[in-house]
Design a protein around this motif. Sequence first.
Motif, mmCIF file in Angstrom:
data_model
loop_
_atom_site.group_PDB
_atom_site.id
_atom_site.type_symbol
_atom_site.label_atom_id
_atom_site.label_comp_id
_atom_site.label_asym_id
_atom_site.label_seq_id
_atom_site.Cartn_x
_atom_site.Cartn_y
_atom_site.Cartn_z
ATOM 1 N N ASN A 213 0.841 -1.196 0.000
ATOM 2 C CA ASN A 213 0.000 0.000 0.000
ATOM 3 C C ASN A 213 0.880 1.251 0.000
ATOM 4 O O ASN A 213 2.095 1.181 0.227
ATOM 5 C CB ASN A 213 -0.900 0.003 1.249
ATOM 6 C CG ASN A 213 -1.894 -1.140 1.256
ATOM 7 O OD1 ASN A 213 -2.615 -1.361 0.277
ATOM 8 N ND2 ASN A 213 -1.936 -1.888 2.364
ATOM 9 N N GLU A 214 0.261 2.391 -0.236
ATOM 10 C CA GLU A 214 1.017 3.651 -0.273
ATOM 11 C C GLU A 214 1.666 3.967 1.077
ATOM 12 O O GLU A 214 2.702 4.645 1.126
ATOM 13 C CB GLU A 214 0.092 4.801 -0.696
ATOM 14 C CG GLU A 214 -0.309 4.749 -2.169
ATOM 15 C CD GLU A 214 -1.119 5.972 -2.579
ATOM 16 O OE1 GLU A 214 -1.269 6.884 -1.724
ATOM 17 O OE2 GLU A 214 -1.587 6.016 -3.728
ATOM 18 N N ASP A 215 1.077 3.493 2.172
ATOM 19 C CA ASP A 215 1.648 3.778 3.491
ATOM 20 C C ASP A 215 2.755 2.807 3.874
ATOM 21 O O ASP A 215 3.282 2.858 4.992
ATOM 22 C CB ASP A 215 0.546 3.780 4.565
ATOM 23 C CG ASP A 215 -0.125 2.417 4.714
ATOM 24 O OD1 ASP A 215 0.247 1.461 4.005
ATOM 25 O OD2 ASP A 215 -1.038 2.310 5.567
ATOM 26 N N GLY A 216 3.136 1.909 2.959
ATOM 27 C CA GLY A 216 4.232 0.982 3.218
ATOM 28 C C GLY A 216 3.820 -0.352 3.795
ATOM 29 O O GLY A 216 4.646 -1.263 3.913
ATOM 30 N N THR A 217 2.548 -0.507 4.166
ATOM 31 C CA THR A 217 2.084 -1.795 4.671
ATOM 32 C C THR A 217 1.835 -2.756 3.505
ATOM 33 O O THR A 217 1.731 -2.337 2.345
ATOM 34 C CB THR A 217 0.790 -1.627 5.483
ATOM 35 O OG1 THR A 217 -0.213 -1.032 4.637
ATOM 36 C CG2 THR A 217 1.022 -0.742 6.693
ATOM 37 N N VAL A 218 1.746 -4.021 3.822
ATOM 38 C CA VAL A 218 1.534 -5.034 2.794
ATOM 39 C C VAL A 218 0.075 -5.005 2.330
ATOM 40 O O VAL A 218 -0.851 -5.001 3.142
ATOM 41 C CB VAL A 218 1.900 -6.440 3.329
ATOM 42 C CG1 VAL A 218 1.514 -7.518 2.323
ATOM 43 C CG2 VAL A 218 3.401 -6.519 3.629
ATOM 44 N N LYS A 219 -0.109 -4.997 1.026
ATOM 45 C CA LYS A 219 -1.452 -5.041 0.454
ATOM 46 C C LYS A 219 -1.894 -6.476 0.227
ATOM 47 O O LYS A 219 -3.007 -6.872 0.574
ATOM 48 C CB LYS A 219 -1.489 -4.265 -0.864
ATOM 49 C CG LYS A 219 -2.855 -4.254 -1.541
ATOM 50 C CD LYS A 219 -2.813 -3.453 -2.847
ATOM 51 C CE LYS A 219 -4.178 -3.443 -3.508
ATOM 52 N NZ LYS A 219 -4.147 -2.679 -4.795
ATOM 53 N N GLU A 220 -1.005 -7.280 -0.381
ATOM 54 C CA GLU A 220 -1.348 -8.668 -0.688
ATOM 55 C C GLU A 220 -0.079 -9.449 -1.012
ATOM 56 O O GLU A 220 0.949 -8.884 -1.393
ATOM 57 C CB GLU A 220 -2.316 -8.735 -1.881
ATOM 58 C CG GLU A 220 -1.789 -8.043 -3.118
ATOM 59 C CD GLU A 220 -2.832 -7.914 -4.216
ATOM 60 O OE1 GLU A 220 -3.963 -8.386 -4.011
ATOM 61 O OE2 GLU A 220 -2.499 -7.347 -5.274
ATOM 62 N N ILE A 221 -0.152 -10.762 -0.826
ATOM 63 C CA ILE A 221 0.928 -11.686 -1.167
ATOM 64 C C ILE A 221 0.319 -12.740 -2.097
ATOM 65 O O ILE A 221 -0.571 -13.482 -1.681
ATOM 66 C CB ILE A 221 1.523 -12.347 0.085
ATOM 67 C CG1 ILE A 221 1.921 -11.286 1.110
ATOM 68 C CG2 ILE A 221 2.718 -13.224 -0.272
ATOM 69 C CD1 ILE A 221 2.196 -11.838 2.484
ATOM 70 N N LEU A 222 0.804 -12.777 -3.330
ATOM 71 C CA LEU A 222 0.150 -13.599 -4.346
ATOM 72 C C LEU A 222 1.111 -14.618 -4.967
ATOM 73 O O LEU A 222 2.257 -14.275 -5.287
ATOM 74 C CB LEU A 222 -0.397 -12.704 -5.460
ATOM 75 C CG LEU A 222 -1.420 -11.639 -5.055
ATOM 76 C CD1 LEU A 222 -1.697 -10.720 -6.236
ATOM 77 C CD2 LEU A 222 -2.700 -12.299 -4.553
ATOM 78 N N PRO A 223 0.662 -15.864 -5.137
ATOM 79 C CA PRO A 223 1.467 -16.828 -5.903
ATOM 80 C C PRO A 223 1.594 -16.348 -7.350
ATOM 81 O O PRO A 223 0.671 -15.729 -7.900
ATOM 82 C CB PRO A 223 0.652 -18.124 -5.827
ATOM 83 C CG PRO A 223 -0.329 -17.929 -4.720
ATOM 84 C CD PRO A 223 -0.592 -16.464 -4.652
ATOM 85 N N THR A 224 2.723 -16.613 -7.969
ATOM 86 C CA THR A 224 2.957 -16.138 -9.334
ATOM 87 C C THR A 224 2.766 -17.222 -10.389
ATOM 88 O O THR A 224 2.860 -16.927 -11.580
ATOM 89 C CB THR A 224 4.380 -15.576 -9.469
ATOM 90 O OG1 THR A 224 5.326 -16.605 -9.149
ATOM 91 C CG2 THR A 224 4.580 -14.390 -8.540
ATOM 92 N N LYS A 225 2.496 -18.462 -9.949
ATOM 93 C CA LYS A 225 2.296 -19.552 -10.898
ATOM 94 C C LYS A 225 1.143 -20.436 -10.439
ATOM 95 O O LYS A 225 0.911 -20.591 -9.231
ATOM 96 C CB LYS A 225 3.568 -20.401 -11.025
ATOM 97 C CG LYS A 225 4.646 -19.797 -11.909
ATOM 98 C CD LYS A 225 5.627 -20.875 -12.344
ATOM 99 C CE LYS A 225 6.545 -20.373 -13.452
ATOM 100 N NZ LYS A 225 7.333 -21.472 -14.032
#
Length: 618
Positions: A213-225
Amino acid sequence: MEIKKVLDEVLPEVSKPTRYTGNELNSVQKDKQKVKVHIALAFPDVYEVGMSHLGIKILYHLLNEREDVYAERVFAPWVDFEDVMRKRGIPLFSLESKTPLSEFDFVGFSLQYEMSYSNVTNMLELAGIPLFSRDRTDRHPILIAGGPCAYNPEPLAEIIDLFVIGEAEEVILELIDLYLDHKKSSKSRMDFLEKAAGIPGIYVPAYYRVNYNEDGTVKEILPTKPGIPERVQKRIIKDLDRAYYPTKLIVPYMDIVHDRAVLEIFRGCTRGCRFCQAGMIYRPVREKSVDKLTNIAREMIKSTGYEEISLASLSTSDYSALKQLVEILIGEFRQCMVGLSLPSLRIDSFTLDLARKIQEIKKSGLTFAPEAGTQRLRDVINKGVTEEDLLNSVKGAFEAGWNTVKLYFMIGLPAETYVDLEGIARLAYRVVDAYREVRGNTKGLKVTVSTSTFVPKPFTPFQWEAQIPLDEIEERQRFLKKKLKGPNISYNWHDGKLSFLEAVFSRGDRRLNLVLKKAREKGCRFDGWSDMFSFSKWMEAFREAGVNPEFYANRSRHEDEVFPWEVIDPGVERSFLLRELKKAREAKPTPDCRFDRCHGCGIMKLKGGIFCESKNED
């Protein structure tokens, strides 16, 4: 370079040369040409610390039971030997065969403490292995990491190739089998890592993307495959009686931190202390039977000659058959003068009868961990003991002949006030009064009060809380120094700057990988050793990496914030942790589910261990 020949020349120049010689009793020697998989078990600290760790002992002997695998050990060289290595061009090598680390198939790091991360980076540099995973090729080893710190793998996500989440005895063998199949093909290391990500309990960071996110917190963690799991669930050993456990432990030539036979009696804890990561991530509770433990103890003493057995667990006195086990072991080993030590005793479970049994052979000091100075704060953290529990226990111990007591507390806990700090001092003096009441004077008494600073840990109810600022840590330590003065009381404390950095890496994300690189370039290593730790170098590393450490350590989290470590599933649900956080803010304790109803932590989904019968939630 013939490392063995060079060692003959240089080892007389360094302190404690037996750290680097190997060839101890019960160590394993194999012909490297006759094995198919070569793995280095790396502990990022000196020999005497790493050799005291039970996990590395289990994996070493487990892997070496296989004829096609050769597991060796490697530890962080102390600074004097590191200087010699750099001057002479000696690469970091294994103890058993003196093979350079860069020639192994796997290098597996045990992550027990966040402040050992600089030793991981230093060991890689000494081995000539590129720091970042993206820079390594098929000719480099696969880097593995496991241990409690792996539950937040993100600060090392660009360095380590794959993480083992949970208990490794089964998953490491599955990984070896996969690698044997991989070696028959001509496919790349990335192909192997992709397949490894399909093994339950394996996290491969390269196949996940983190958005912020813009505030530096994590928005999401996504698998890439496709096929990569959204979350990696931890592995557990369901039946400890059937699990592998070594009896021919390596016997070092030099003194190590815990130089004794270690008997693991059970895993897990359901006491639910709200600051304690181990109590959450090591669930469910699983015990070994008395018969199994007795046989293991007998074989260990026979094959090692140790004069002491330590019963290992998170809370030894919670073992359901502890009295029976202690009586059997004392009876078994009385004549050969093998002593028994019971670390991790709870105040409320310590009985005079048990204390007398333990001291029949050898007596040592007693350690208790009230954690907080007042009952209100003990209720906040769910430490289910009272002041009277402690005083009754120490009185019984003093009557049985003890005169040395250690008391462990935390400072900076959520909702702590100076009244709670006053309570620490008052409790210490009440222990002195209890000794005087029993003995008539305080001659020979030694009470040591130790404080560490609260560090918010992932997967605990306090993962949302902030660590108090560094200047406040130091002010509270000064307050206690003034209060804890007396002929029978001594006070020691953990360096607040070190606790601050521990809090940073405990709840850090991938942006800290660059900080670790900068810190390595500045010479940071052995940060857990006070004479080696340089706070100023770390602060320079953060500035150069453009990372604000206070963002991680001193910031309270919103209840809805996505955490970097939530790609991992420890079995304990976020909703349970939030409920416990709210109860902490109301100073409401939660009873142990082994002796009360189920509180709905979520661990039942793993289908193993001692479960409460009811599934009712609070």
